[in-house]
Motif scaffolding. Structure first.
Motif, PDB file in Angstrom:
ATOM      1  N   ARG A 201      77.540  70.356  67.787  1.00  0.00           N
ATOM      2  CA  ARG A 201      78.321  69.134  67.757  1.00  0.00           C
ATOM      3  C   ARG A 201      78.849  68.824  69.155  1.00  0.00           C
ATOM      4  NH1 ARG A 201      80.849  66.068  63.965  1.00  0.00           N
ATOM      5  NH2 ARG A 201      82.779  65.014  64.580  1.00  0.00           N
ATOM      6  N   MET A 202      78.832  67.546  69.519  1.00  0.00           N
ATOM      7  CA  MET A 202      79.386  67.129  70.802  1.00  0.00           C
ATOM      8  C   MET A 202      80.894  67.352  70.784  1.00  0.00           C
ATOM      9  SD  MET A 202      76.973  65.819  72.845  1.00  0.00           S
ATOM     10  CE  MET A 202      77.820  64.680  73.923  1.00  0.00           C
ATOM     11  N   ARG A 203      81.391  68.006  71.821  1.00  0.00           N
ATOM     12  CA  ARG A 203      82.828  68.239  71.950  1.00  0.00           C
ATOM     13  C   ARG A 203      83.328  67.428  73.140  1.00  0.00           C
ATOM     14  NH1 ARG A 203      83.825  74.636  71.740  1.00  0.00           N
ATOM     15  NH2 ARG A 203      82.750  74.529  73.749  1.00  0.00           N
ATOM     16  N   TYR A 204      84.346  66.610  72.903  1.00  0.00           N
ATOM     17  CA  TYR A 204      84.788  65.716  73.963  1.00  0.00           C
ATOM     18  C   TYR A 204      86.293  65.506  73.896  1.00  0.00           C
ATOM     19  CZ  TYR A 204      85.178  62.024  70.413  1.00  0.00           C
ATOM     20  OH  TYR A 204      85.533  61.284  69.314  1.00  0.00           O
ATOM     21  N   LYS A 205      86.819  64.936  74.972  1.00  0.00           N
ATOM     22  CA  LYS A 205      88.239  64.615  75.073  1.00  0.00           C
ATOM     23  C   LYS A 205      88.358  63.205  75.631  1.00  0.00           C
ATOM     24  CE  LYS A 205      92.751  65.725  75.461  1.00  0.00           C
ATOM     25  NZ  LYS A 205      93.619  66.148  74.342  1.00  0.00           N
ATOM     26  N   ASN A 206      89.123  62.344  74.951  1.00  0.00           N
ATOM     27  CA  ASN A 206      89.320  60.983  75.435  1.00  0.00           C
ATOM     28  C   ASN A 206      90.099  60.985  76.743  1.00  0.00           C
ATOM     29  OD1 ASN A 206      87.969  59.912  73.251  1.00  0.00           O
ATOM     30  ND2 ASN A 206      89.821  59.468  72.085  1.00  0.00           N
ATOM     31  N   SER A 262      67.810  55.268  70.743  1.00  0.00           N
ATOM     32  CA  SER A 262      67.209  56.593  70.889  1.00  0.00           C
ATOM     33  C   SER A 262      65.706  56.524  71.127  1.00  0.00           C
ATOM     34  CB  SER A 262      67.503  57.442  69.646  1.00  0.00           C
ATOM     35  OG  SER A 262      66.941  56.851  68.486  1.00  0.00           O
ATOM     36  N   ASN A 263      65.080  55.410  70.749  1.00  0.00           N
ATOM     37  CA  ASN A 263      63.631  55.282  70.906  1.00  0.00           C
ATOM     38  C   ASN A 263      63.226  54.540  72.172  1.00  0.00           C
ATOM     39  OD1 ASN A 263      63.027  56.625  68.493  1.00  0.00           O
ATOM     40  ND2 ASN A 263      63.270  54.758  67.289  1.00  0.00           N
ATOM     41  N   ILE A 264      64.204  54.052  72.930  1.00  0.00           N
ATOM     42  CA  ILE A 264      63.893  53.276  74.131  1.00  0.00           C
ATOM     43  C   ILE A 264      64.545  53.932  75.340  1.00  0.00           C
ATOM     44  CG2 ILE A 264      64.287  51.084  75.330  1.00  0.00           C
ATOM     45  CD1 ILE A 264      63.966  49.643  72.741  1.00  0.00           C
ATOM     46  N   SER A 265      63.775  54.111  76.373  1.00  0.00           N
ATOM     47  CA  SER A 265      64.293  54.607  77.647  1.00  0.00           C
ATOM     48  C   SER A 265      63.886  53.617  78.726  1.00  0.00           C
ATOM     49  CB  SER A 265      63.733  56.003  77.952  1.00  0.00           C
ATOM     50  OG  SER A 265      64.182  56.456  79.215  1.00  0.00           O
ATOM     51  N   HIS A 266      64.869  52.953  79.301  1.00  0.00           N
ATOM     52  CA  HIS A 266      64.598  51.928  80.304  1.00  0.00           C
ATOM     53  C   HIS A 266      65.762  51.897  81.286  1.00  0.00           C
ATOM     54  CE1 HIS A 266      63.973  47.898  82.058  1.00  0.00           C
ATOM     55  NE2 HIS A 266      62.713  48.047  81.696  1.00  0.00           N
ATOM     56  N   PRO A 267      65.493  51.730  82.574  1.00  0.00           N
ATOM     57  CA  PRO A 267      66.586  51.765  83.561  1.00  0.00           C
ATOM     58  C   PRO A 267      67.613  50.663  83.388  1.00  0.00           C
ATOM     59  CG  PRO A 267      64.517  51.070  84.578  1.00  0.00           C
ATOM     60  CD  PRO A 267      64.178  51.584  83.222  1.00  0.00           C
ATOM     61  N   HIS A 268      67.264  49.597  82.658  1.00  0.00           N
ATOM     62  CA  HIS A 268      68.206  48.492  82.502  1.00  0.00           C
ATOM     63  C   HIS A 268      68.651  48.304  81.054  1.00  0.00           C
ATOM     64  CE1 HIS A 268      67.625  47.713  86.663  1.00  0.00           C
ATOM     65  NE2 HIS A 268      66.343  47.465  86.510  1.00  0.00           N
ATOM     66  N   ILE A 273      72.972  58.922  74.382  1.00  0.00           N
ATOM     67  CA  ILE A 273      73.086  60.373  74.535  1.00  0.00           C
ATOM     68  C   ILE A 273      72.956  61.079  73.192  1.00  0.00           C
ATOM     69  CG2 ILE A 273      74.593  62.261  75.273  1.00  0.00           C
ATOM     70  CD1 ILE A 273      75.802  60.347  77.322  1.00  0.00           C
ATOM     71  N   ALA A 274      73.802  60.736  72.243  1.00  0.00           N
ATOM     72  CA  ALA A 274      73.768  61.407  70.941  1.00  0.00           C
ATOM     73  C   ALA A 274      74.649  60.640  69.965  1.00  0.00           C
ATOM     74  CB  ALA A 274      74.251  62.861  71.064  1.00  0.00           C
ATOM     75  N   SER A 275      74.579  61.035  68.700  1.00  0.00           N
ATOM     76  CA  SER A 275      75.480  60.502  67.675  1.00  0.00           C
ATOM     77  C   SER A 275      75.747  61.604  66.666  1.00  0.00           C
ATOM     78  CB  SER A 275      74.875  59.273  66.988  1.00  0.00           C
ATOM     79  OG  SER A 275      73.710  59.634  66.258  1.00  0.00           O
ATOM     80  N   GLN A 276      76.860  61.486  65.968  1.00  0.00           N
ATOM     81  CA  GLN A 276      77.227  62.504  64.987  1.00  0.00           C
ATOM     82  C   GLN A 276      78.243  61.926  64.010  1.00  0.00           C
ATOM     83  OE1 GLN A 276      78.735  65.493  67.700  1.00  0.00           O
ATOM     84  NE2 GLN A 276      80.803  64.666  67.692  1.00  0.00           N
ATOM     85  N   GLY A 277      78.439  62.643  62.911  1.00  0.00           N
ATOM     86  CA  GLY A 277      79.445  62.255  61.934  1.00  0.00           C
ATOM     87  C   GLY A 277      78.968  61.292  60.874  1.00  0.00           C
ATOM     88  N   TRP A 278      77.660  61.172  60.689  1.00  0.00           N
ATOM     89  CA  TRP A 278      77.149  60.195  59.726  1.00  0.00           C
ATOM     90  C   TRP A 278      77.534  60.539  58.290  1.00  0.00           C
ATOM     91  CZ3 TRP A 278      75.423  55.802  61.635  1.00  0.00           C
ATOM     92  CH2 TRP A 278      74.954  55.780  62.949  1.00  0.00           C
ATOM     93  N   ASP A 279      77.839  61.782  58.017  1.00  0.00           N
ATOM     94  CA  ASP A 279      78.213  62.172  56.658  1.00  0.00           C
ATOM     95  C   ASP A 279      79.720  62.291  56.470  1.00  0.00           C
ATOM     96  OD1 ASP A 279      75.526  62.359  55.978  1.00  0.00           O
ATOM     97  OD2 ASP A 279      75.401  64.450  56.650  1.00  0.00           O
ATOM     98  N   GLY A 280      80.497  61.973  57.506  1.00  0.00           N
ATOM     99  CA  GLY A 280      81.938  62.132  57.421  1.00  0.00           C
ATOM    100  C   GLY A 280      82.686  60.820  57.500  1.00  0.00           C
ATOM    101  N   GLN A 281      83.966  60.927  57.821  1.00  0.00           N
ATOM    102  CA  GLN A 281      84.833  59.756  57.877  1.00  0.00           C
ATOM    103  C   GLN A 281      84.558  58.916  59.116  1.00  0.00           C
ATOM    104  OE1 GLN A 281      86.929  58.714  55.631  1.00  0.00           O
ATOM    105  NE2 GLN A 281      87.969  57.065  56.755  1.00  0.00           N
TER     106      GLN A 281
END
Length: 547
Positions: A201-206, A262-268, A273-281
């Protein structure tokens, strides 16, 4: 004698939390770092006051040849280190012990975990207790007393000279062979089945206040505590009383946004990066952090509108062509959704963001977008194609350049009709944008594609669509107006003003002539649709969304 207060170059002080830590502070080799905290405790200052052998390393701790000596049979020769991330300029704690006996604790702690690199961000309010030595990693415990908040600490790091960008890692910080810990770990059992790779899981701080909010959530600036990199996170909270509606909205809108990015990579196009929490609040979508939006850049006067326009225009054409080639329509191209990062030499890299309203062309049918930037066919409930985005980009360029005082007048538009008449008027009569008037044809079949504009003005540089699949532009969407203009000798830059003689008949009510010319074209091509088409867009009288 210890300093009566922390060293002015120190970022934080190590306050002892147990007797072994007090012994470390009292060690003769560490006396040069002594200072007295406000509560009278003797502590060790860590920051630019230490002349570490590596310029991006604030301090190393260990038994031998380190900046801070920590004695003990369970302490590694280099037990841990405080280092500066050269991209984000945040301070990170690295566990350098071979036995992995360094750990963080306290409120809001993000401990070292199996499967992650053994490094974490340390700052005020995050990972404030460090321990080292023994199985419990607690033989020596310190509290980090920060002298400034996270943002001010980063600014202080940036202000220090002699921190090279892209420096190689100091070889002295390589892992060392440590002595065995004081207590042997419990016997490890061999599993019959080895589990697959665990998704961490991505761990982050605002960091700081929210960057913005919208219909689906709030966007924060945050820092990845495991990598030290700044990111943007869109946090979407499920309404408590709309569970079924939320699920439908979640899977048909947000999932679509994530899958597209997630399916497109383009410089513009903004980097996903990622996503998480689709099964939670809460659902969290992580994307690359940018400096601001095209809207904020123009309104702050950060760059000349003409220079900004000459940069953003080809980059957004490339982004839209990439989407069109992949069968995707964005449906919300506007200055607020174009992000930027400053480049050397006063240049900017722009990226298209906020894909919350995007859809596949074959599925797009719902009414979506920001009204002032919507193409006419959206209001007629016609087919939705990538040409929607081309119209929106044209309006975005009007706003950026303030062509025909469009930006100044935009707050005075009372209806969509007012906005689109202003667009048609500018396309026909304002020199700065009339050169790209192919993007503002009312009939989407006559409107230029992003690929066609790249071929016409930039010789196809940045195309995603194969060159042999780009049809030539055969006619101008405003023949009556264009015929009255002298042909250009060369393809001009978007913001280059040219003086052209206009017949007197076109100096007044020029928007009426432009609309009439467009209507005649549509009627000749499709009499039935032309009968339904408005002469002056009367059927577009919808109040502009001021929100």
């Amino acid at each position: 004698m210890p300093r009566p207060e922390p060293h002015p170059l120190a970022l934080f002080s190590l306050k002892p939390h147990n007797p072994r830590a007090h012994d470390v502070v009292a060690h003769p080799s560490n006396i040069y770092l002594h200072s007295t905290l406000p509560d009278g405790t003797l502590a060790l200052d860590v920051g630019f006051n230490i002349r570490s052998q590596s310029r991006n390393t604030l301090a190393t701790l260990g038994r031998n040849d380190t900046d801070i000596i920590v004695e003990g049979s369970s302490i590694g020769r280099v037990q841990c280190s405080f280092e500066i991330d050269l991209d984000s300029r945040v301070v990170m704690l690295y566990d350098r012990s071979n036995a992995q006996t360094t750990q963080v604790s306290g409120d809001n702690a993000t401990p070292f975990e199996h499967g992650r690199l053994r490094r974490v961000v340390v700052q005020k309010g995050l990972n404030t207790i460090i321990g080292m030595g023994g199985v419990g990693c607690d033989l020596v415990r310190f509290e980090l007393i920060w002298h400034q908040g996270p943002i001010d600490t980063v600014e202080k790091v940036k202000s220090q000279e002699g921190i090279p960008c892209g420096a190689e890692e100091n070889p002295r910080l390589a892992r060392t062979v440590d002595e065995a810990p004081t207590v042997l770990p419990s016997q490890r059992m061999t599993r019959i089945h080895t589990p697959g790779e665990r998704k961490l899981r991505m761990r982050y701080k605002n960091v700081g206040p929210p960057l913005g909010s919208g219909q689906f959530g709030i966007v924060h600036k945050c820092i990845d505590v495991d990598s030290g990199k700044f990111m943007a996170v869109k946090v979407l909270t499920r309404p408590g009383n709309l569970q079924e509606d939320w699920r439908e909205e979640l899977h048909h809108t947000l999932k679509r946004e994530v899958e597209t990015l997630s399916n497109i990579s383009h410089p513009h196009i903004v980097d996903y990066i990622a996503s998480q929490g689709w099964d939670g609040q809460d659902v969290e979508i992580f994307m690359g952090l940018k400096e601001g939006t095209l809207k904020s850049l123009v309104e702050s006067g950060g760059g000349l509108p003409t220079l900004v326009a000459d940069s953003v225009f080809p980059q957004m054409l490339q982004a839209l062509d990439c989407l069109a080639y992949n069968g995707i329509v964005h449906r919300d191209v506007k200055p607020e959704n174009i992000l930027y990062v400053s480049q050397p030499g006063g240049q900017y890299q722009f990226q298209l963001g906020d894909f919350g309203l995007c859809n596949r062309v074959v599925d797009a049918a719902t009414f979506a977008g920001s009204r002032m930037y919507m193409a006419p066919e959206m209001f007629r409930k016609g087919g939705q194609t990538s040409k929607l985005d081309v119209w929106s980009l044209f309006v975005t360029m009007l706003w950026t350049l303030d062509a025909g005082r469009f930006r100044q007048r935009s707050n005075q538009f009372k209806s969509v009709e007012d906005a689109q008449e202003a667009v048609l008027h500018a396309a026909s009569n304002v020199d700065t944008v009339s050169k790209i008037q192919e993007m503002a044809a009312v009939n989407p079949k006559e409107r230029a594609s992003a690929a066609q504009m790249l071929v016409k003005y930039y010789n196809g540089v940045g195309l995603s669509t194969p060159r042999n699949r780009v049809p030539a532009l055969t006619s101008s969407p405003f023949p009556a107006i264009t015929a009255a203009r002298a042909p250009a000798l060369a393809i001009p830059a978007l913001t280059t003003r040219t003086t052209q003689t206009k017949p007197r008949g076109f100096r007044e009510n020029r928007n009426i002539f432009a609309t009439a010319a467009q209507y005649r074209i549509e009627k000749a091509r499709d009499p039935f649709s032309a009968q339904k088409a408005p002469r002056r867009l009367q059927d577009l009288r919808l109040n502009l969304d001021k929100s």
